[in-house]
Motif scaffolding. Structure first.
Motif, PDB file in Angstrom:
ATOM      1  N   GLY A   1      90.972  48.614  94.210  1.00  0.00           N
ATOM      2  CA  GLY A   1      90.250  49.598  95.000  1.00  0.00           C
ATOM      3  C   GLY A   1      91.179  50.275  95.985  1.00  0.00           C
TER       4      GLY A   1
ATOM      5  N   TYR B   1      90.933  52.778  99.373  1.00  0.00           N
ATOM      6  CA  TYR B   1      89.911  53.167 100.341  1.00  0.00           C
ATOM      7  C   TYR B   1      90.480  54.030 101.466  1.00  0.00           C
ATOM      8  CZ  TYR B   1      87.041  49.793  97.930  1.00  0.00           C
ATOM      9  OH  TYR B   1      86.329  49.128  96.955  1.00  0.00           O
TER      10      TYR B   1
ATOM     11  N   CYS C   1      87.447  48.999 104.011  1.00  0.00           N
ATOM     12  CA  CYS C   1      87.287  49.191 102.561  1.00  0.00           C
ATOM     13  C   CYS C   1      85.818  49.431 102.189  1.00  0.00           C
ATOM     14  CB  CYS C   1      87.871  48.015 101.782  1.00  0.00           C
ATOM     15  SG  CYS C   1      89.653  47.869 101.976  1.00  0.00           S
TER      16      CYS C   1
ATOM     17  N   LEU D   1      92.575  47.289  98.141  1.00  0.00           N
ATOM     18  CA  LEU D   1      91.851  46.024  98.083  1.00  0.00           C
ATOM     19  C   LEU D   1      91.969  45.454  96.678  1.00  0.00           C
ATOM     20  CD1 LEU D   1      89.847  43.827  99.040  1.00  0.00           C
ATOM     21  CD2 LEU D   1      87.991  45.430  98.447  1.00  0.00           C
ATOM     22  N   ASN D   2      92.501  44.231  96.607  1.00  0.00           N
ATOM     23  CA  ASN D   2      92.515  43.522  95.323  1.00  0.00           C
ATOM     24  C   ASN D   2      91.108  42.997  95.091  1.00  0.00           C
ATOM     25  OD1 ASN D   2      92.744  41.834  93.148  1.00  0.00           O
ATOM     26  ND2 ASN D   2      94.515  40.704  93.913  1.00  0.00           N
ATOM     27  N   GLN D   3      90.380  43.640  94.209  1.00  0.00           N
ATOM     28  CA  GLN D   3      88.989  43.288  93.933  1.00  0.00           C
ATOM     29  C   GLN D   3      88.857  42.206  92.869  1.00  0.00           C
ATOM     30  OE1 GLN D   3      87.962  47.359  92.996  1.00  0.00           O
ATOM     31  NE2 GLN D   3      86.877  47.571  94.942  1.00  0.00           N
TER      32      GLN D   3
ATOM     33  N   ASN E   1      90.297  38.515  90.710  1.00  0.00           N
ATOM     34  CA  ASN E   1      90.425  37.086  90.991  1.00  0.00           C
ATOM     35  C   ASN E   1      91.832  36.555  90.766  1.00  0.00           C
ATOM     36  OD1 ASN E   1      87.655  36.786  91.635  1.00  0.00           O
ATOM     37  ND2 ASN E   1      87.172  36.796  89.439  1.00  0.00           N
TER      38      ASN E   1
ATOM     39  N   LYS F   1      91.120  39.598  96.991  1.00  0.00           N
ATOM     40  CA  LYS F   1      90.378  40.001  98.196  1.00  0.00           C
ATOM     41  C   LYS F   1      91.282  40.411  99.365  1.00  0.00           C
ATOM     42  CE  LYS F   1      86.863  38.862  95.754  1.00  0.00           C
ATOM     43  NZ  LYS F   1      86.789  39.691  94.586  1.00  0.00           N
TER      44      LYS F   1
END
Length: 142
Positions: A39, A41, A46, A71-73, A75, A110
């Motif tokens: 992501g 932003y 974010c 943003l590392n969305q 896992n 995250k």
């Protein structure tokens, strides 16, 4: 009575001349943001996805910066790659360079990373009033 009219006309010609010179070299630009697996932003919380950058008016031999947050969305840990594509008109690409502040470090799930994009404008002598390009940000699992 004729002197004020002459002064008014001279002032108008001077204003129009300065306006034309000042606006001849400026160009309007927007860069579309395309993201893959991550992501991007416009705010540090974010909450506002960044879908384009409005660079505003740019001039020859100038530079603009734009702040963003990644943003590392996912896992898994990632690194990022950036590509610039789809310049319109295509011939203007030679006069512009886009970089960013991302240093290649691993981004954990995250995690939010602040970055800034930099648009460097070269010395161009083209008669365009606008252009566009895409900035592609891709997550690479690491």
């Amino acid at each position: 009575r004729i002197v004020p009219l002459v002064l008014l006309l001279v002032s108008l010609v001077m204003f129009l001349t300065v306006y034309a010179i000042a606006n001849f070299w400026q160009i309007q630009n927007q860069g579309k943001i395309i993201v893959v697996g991550v992501g991007v932003y416009a705010d540090k919380e974010c909450t506002v996805p960044l879908t384009f950058i409005d660079w505003g008016t740019v001039y020859p031999n100038s530079q603009k910066t734009y702040n963003a947050w990644i943003l590392n969305q996912g896992n898994t840990n990632i690194t990022l790659e950036m590509y610039i594509q789809n310049f319109t008109p295509p011939e203007i690409e030679a006069y512009f360079n886009v970089t960013w502040s991302y240093d290649g470090s691993v981004i954990e799930p995250k995690q939010i990373v602040p970055v800034y994009f930099v648009l460097q404008v070269g010395d161009y002598d083209l008669n365009y009033t606008s252009f566009s390009f895409d900035i592609v940000v891709v997550a690479v699992e690491s």
